[in-house]
Design a protein around this motif. Structure first.
Motif, PDB file in Angstrom:
ATOM      1  N   PHE A  20     -10.364 -65.864  18.843  1.00 24.85           N
ATOM      2  CA  PHE A  20     -11.887 -67.278  19.058  1.00 24.85           C
ATOM      3  C   PHE A  20     -11.443 -68.356  18.476  1.00 24.85           C
ATOM      4  O   PHE A  20     -11.467 -69.344  17.959  1.00 24.85           O
ATOM      5  CB  PHE A  20     -12.984 -66.593  18.440  1.00 24.85           C
ATOM      6  CG  PHE A  20     -13.842 -66.150  19.814  1.00 24.85           C
ATOM      7  CD1 PHE A  20     -15.003 -67.385  19.866  1.00 24.85           C
ATOM      8  CD2 PHE A  20     -14.512 -65.350  19.922  1.00 24.85           C
ATOM      9  CE1 PHE A  20     -15.896 -67.017  21.587  1.00 24.85           C
ATOM     10  CE2 PHE A  20     -15.436 -64.666  21.094  1.00 24.85           C
ATOM     11  CZ  PHE A  20     -16.176 -66.083  21.224  1.00 24.85           C
TER      12      PHE A  20
ATOM     13  N   GLU B  57     -10.968 -70.167  22.686  1.00 26.41           N
ATOM     14  CA  GLU B  57     -12.120 -69.759  23.372  1.00 26.41           C
ATOM     15  C   GLU B  57     -12.764 -70.895  23.488  1.00 26.41           C
ATOM     16  O   GLU B  57     -14.344 -71.082  23.552  1.00 26.41           O
ATOM     17  CB  GLU B  57     -13.039 -68.645  22.423  1.00 26.41           C
ATOM     18  CG  GLU B  57     -12.105 -67.510  22.897  1.00 26.41           C
ATOM     19  CD  GLU B  57     -11.990 -66.447  24.475  1.00 26.41           C
ATOM     20  OE1 GLU B  57     -13.387 -66.767  24.073  1.00 26.41           O
ATOM     21  OE2 GLU B  57     -11.375 -65.372  23.798  1.00 26.41           O
ATOM     22  N   GLY B  58     -12.475 -72.382  23.384  1.00 23.63           N
ATOM     23  CA  GLY B  58     -12.938 -73.444  22.626  1.00 23.63           C
ATOM     24  C   GLY B  58     -13.297 -73.477  21.435  1.00 23.63           C
ATOM     25  O   GLY B  58     -12.292 -72.995  20.564  1.00 23.63           O
ATOM     26  N   GLN B  59     -13.719 -74.442  21.248  1.00 23.18           N
ATOM     27  CA  GLN B  59     -14.293 -75.230  19.819  1.00 23.18           C
ATOM     28  C   GLN B  59     -17.019 -74.669  19.747  1.00 23.18           C
ATOM     29  O   GLN B  59     -16.592 -75.960  19.202  1.00 23.18           O
ATOM     30  CB  GLN B  59     -14.428 -76.450  19.493  1.00 23.18           C
ATOM     31  CG  GLN B  59     -12.712 -76.865  19.713  1.00 23.18           C
ATOM     32  CD  GLN B  59     -11.892 -75.569  18.624  1.00 23.18           C
ATOM     33  OE1 GLN B  59     -12.584 -76.052  17.743  1.00 23.18           O
ATOM     34  NE2 GLN B  59     -10.561 -76.085  18.901  1.00 23.18           N
TER      35      GLN B  59
ATOM     36  N   LEU C 216     -17.960 -75.538  27.257  1.00 21.04           N
ATOM     37  CA  LEU C 216     -17.710 -74.278  25.199  1.00 21.04           C
ATOM     38  C   LEU C 216     -18.407 -73.428  25.368  1.00 21.04           C
ATOM     39  O   LEU C 216     -18.830 -72.457  24.666  1.00 21.04           O
ATOM     40  CB  LEU C 216     -17.962 -75.466  24.822  1.00 21.04           C
ATOM     41  CG  LEU C 216     -16.602 -76.737  24.952  1.00 21.04           C
ATOM     42  CD1 LEU C 216     -16.133 -77.414  23.781  1.00 21.04           C
ATOM     43  CD2 LEU C 216     -15.223 -75.965  24.621  1.00 21.04           C
TER      44      LEU C 216
ATOM     45  N   GLY D  14     -17.979 -70.885  28.056  1.00 20.78           N
ATOM     46  CA  GLY D  14     -17.177 -70.055  27.589  1.00 20.78           C
ATOM     47  C   GLY D  14     -16.991 -69.054  26.321  1.00 20.78           C
ATOM     48  O   GLY D  14     -15.968 -69.224  26.227  1.00 20.78           O
TER      49      GLY D  14
ATOM     50  N   TRP E 240     -25.903 -77.657  16.876  1.00 19.94           N
ATOM     51  CA  TRP E 240     -25.642 -76.192  16.095  1.00 19.94           C
ATOM     52  C   TRP E 240     -24.682 -77.312  15.706  1.00 19.94           C
ATOM     53  O   TRP E 240     -24.163 -77.895  14.855  1.00 19.94           O
ATOM     54  CB  TRP E 240     -25.218 -75.006  17.061  1.00 19.94           C
ATOM     55  CG  TRP E 240     -23.832 -75.380  17.547  1.00 19.94           C
ATOM     56  CD1 TRP E 240     -23.207 -75.172  18.627  1.00 19.94           C
ATOM     57  CD2 TRP E 240     -21.846 -75.516  16.804  1.00 19.94           C
ATOM     58  NE1 TRP E 240     -22.103 -75.613  18.962  1.00 19.94           N
ATOM     59  CE2 TRP E 240     -21.551 -75.861  18.209  1.00 19.94           C
ATOM     60  CE3 TRP E 240     -22.130 -75.346  15.429  1.00 19.94           C
ATOM     61  CZ2 TRP E 240     -19.951 -75.185  17.843  1.00 19.94           C
ATOM     62  CZ3 TRP E 240     -20.533 -75.315  15.216  1.00 19.94           C
ATOM     63  CH2 TRP E 240     -19.768 -75.312  16.378  1.00 19.94           C
TER      64      TRP E 240
END
Lengths: 111, 447
Positions: free
Chosen positions: A78, A83-85, B11, B14, B399
């Motif tokens: 992470f 795992e992206g943002q 995302l 993911g 968020w």
């Protein structure tokens, strides 16, 4: 996460575990307070708002019952942005590497 | 923007697809007391039976005043982590109504009752004692609490978590005429009724006080949510946002985009507008430095300060006398370091005033007291985090996350830039995640 990285992280985790053990023993021997406040527990409690008390839900992924290596590797993944943002990536990016190891080691004690 | 949404959705999905199975398990399994849970809670803290009963021979006694996010979490973790510490929680009400999610009561998406949390689980699982009544005063030197009933309680430490109080507004004798709805309850019901009764094509005003106030993104979030609701339920209506601050304080990209784009036909945002006084009869607001505005419904959120007990005890020594300065290693008041701790929205720290981070502050305090009662010192490097979701529409959310590490040089919690940021846009997955987060957070605090 590539397999190579997984193996690498596991390798690192295996090497680190004895160090954490040693650090734990040192804390225990240094005073009574350490016995009631296990290393990594307060850090790990940052997970509880979203993963439940002691990582046992309700919430997002249950963290209890996982190995220290698995949790640490996931955090590293992470934090690397792989795992992206998303929110969890942001969260992981806040910790130091030592903090990720410490909280992962404590979470692994939760079955 | 669409591209951004699409990417954001990907995302969200993911966020650990390998763990997807356990997401479902976590969701479905934790609603009630699962058989495994008591075993879990007992781990490392003595047996569950011992935890469930208040200790007969306590090594220390703590009184917590205020059973909101900070107070309830503190009480729970002090019992969970502190060995044979007696914890007494005092609140004027036996029910806590969550402020988080309460803006959705205004749009009819939630009921107030769905936001109610009691203390029975804290009592039955963790052996917390409760006293429901009005506190008259506290003595920060003797760690003594006097109730309005005349009863006197003493302890080794007092933890104050009274939340915020609101400044009075000149001309507003009945606060329900221009409700703030910033403390969920009667205020929320009053505002919901006014909004429902307003004719289509009306004008709603929402005022944002000078910072610091409870829940920094909250007013902007509410503006977006109400705008979305007005479009459907009160066609042709306007929502005027009067911000006493110079600019949108947090999540600027998302809120600017929503104010100007998505809700541009409904929302008018004005910065640097402070309310001087009001005329309640005509629902007119008069601004500091001139100007006025009349509206059908006024959601007036006044400036805030720590709950009255903090200033009455002489502990509101920060932020122009509004909040309590604390040592963030243990949240002790700088004026009563060995006796009184101040948690959550009532304290003055670099951290936002919000429920999620108040929960973590409470854990830092409980951990510190556990160590102190055992003859040790607080953890020298605490970490805290704040996460929240904002409803940009009635079905989509963004968020925001911030992360803090203790800085020994300044003695303050320092924001970590890499760990702080917001979603790029908003989507329905964010809304769904908000529901999971809310349930988890309230569970970690009250159950």
């Amino acid at each position: 996460m590539s397999e190579g990285n997984t193996i690498m992280s596991k390798h690192i985790a295996r090497r680190i575990r004895p160090v954490l053990w040693a650090a734990g023993l040192l804390l225990v021997s240094s005073g009574v307070a350490a016995q009631t406040t296990p290393a990594g527990r307060l850090l790990a409690s940052n997970c509880f708002q979203c993963h439940g008390t002691n990582g046992k839900g309700p919430g997002f992924e249950t963290l209890a019952g996982r190995s220290s290596a698995e949790i640490y590797e996931k955090l590293v993944s992470f934090a690397s942005g792989k795992e992206g943002q998303g929110l969890m990536a942001r969260h992981a990016m806040g910790y130091t590497d030592a903090q990720m190891k410490s909280l992962a080691a404590w979470l692994a004690t939760q079955k | 923007m669409n591209g951004g949404h699409k990417m954001e959705r990907r995302l969200f999905l993911g966020m650990g697809s390998a763990w997807a199975a356990s997401v479902l398990a976590g969701c479905g399994g934790g609603d009630t007391d699962a058989p495994g849970e008591s075993e879990a809670l007992g781990a490392g803290s003595g047996s569950m039976r011992a935890l469930a009963a208040s200790p007969t021979n306590p090594k220390a006694r703590v009184i917590v005043i205020g059973g909101g996010m900070a107070g309830a979490t503190f009480a729970k973790y002090m019992r969970l982590w502190g060995d044979t510490v007696e914890v007494t929680l005092i609140d004027r009400s036996s029910t806590y109504t969550s402020n988080i999610m309460s803006s959705m009561v205004l749009t009819g998406q939630r009921t107030l009752a769905s936001l109610n949390y009691g203390y029975s689980t804290l009592v039955s699982k963790y052996g917390i004692k409760t006293v429901f009544g009005e506190v008259k005063s506290i003595d920060p030197v003797l760690a003594r609490v006097t109730m309005a009933s005349g009863a006197v309680l003493t302890a080794d430490r007092i933890v104050l978590a009274p939340g915020v109080d609101f400044d009075s507004v000149t001309g507003l004798t009945d606060p329900l005429v221009m409700p703030h709805a910033w403390k969920a309850g009667a205020q929320t019901t009053a505002l919901a009724k006014q909004l429902a009764a307003m004719p289509a094509g009306g004008t709603v005003v929402l005022t944002i006080p000078k910072a610091p106030y409870r829940c920094p993104p909250g007013p902007y979030e509410r503006a977006c949510l109400l705008a979305d609701w007005l479009k459907v339920k009160k066609k042709g209506s306007k929502l005027i946002v009067l911000d006493a601050n110079a600019d949108i304080l947090v999540e600027k990209d998302n809120f600017t985009s929503a104010f100007l784009g998505l809700h541009g036909s409904v929302i008018e945002y004005r910065n640097n507008v402070e309310i001087d006084h009001v005329d309640a009869a005509t629902r007119t607001l008069y601004f500091t430095g001139g100007g006025s505005l009349r509206a059908n419904v006024v959601n007036l959120i006044p400036r805030q300060r720590a709950g009255a007990l903090v200033s009455a005890a002489g502990l509101a020594n920060a932020t122009e006398g509004r909040f309590a300065a604390v040592n963030v290693l243990d949240y002790s008041s700088t004026l009563a370091p060995k006796k009184v701790h101040v948690l959550g929205d009532a304290s003055a720290t670099t951290q936002p005033k919000a429920g999620h981070i108040a929960n973590q502050e409470a854990k830092v305090c409980a951990d510190a007291l556990t160590r102190i009662f055992a003859g040790g010192s607080p953890d020298p490097a605490p970490v805290t985090n704040s996460a929240c979701f904002s409803t940009i529409t009635m079905k989509q959310a963004s968020w925001l996350h911030s992360f803090f590490q203790y800085d020994p040089v300044t003695g303050a919690m320092k924001g970590v830039p890499a760990g702080s940021g917001a979603s790029v846009g908003w989507n329905s997955d964010g809304f769904q995640d908000m529901g999971i987060w809310f349930k988890a957070l309230l569970g970690d605090s009250f159950a």
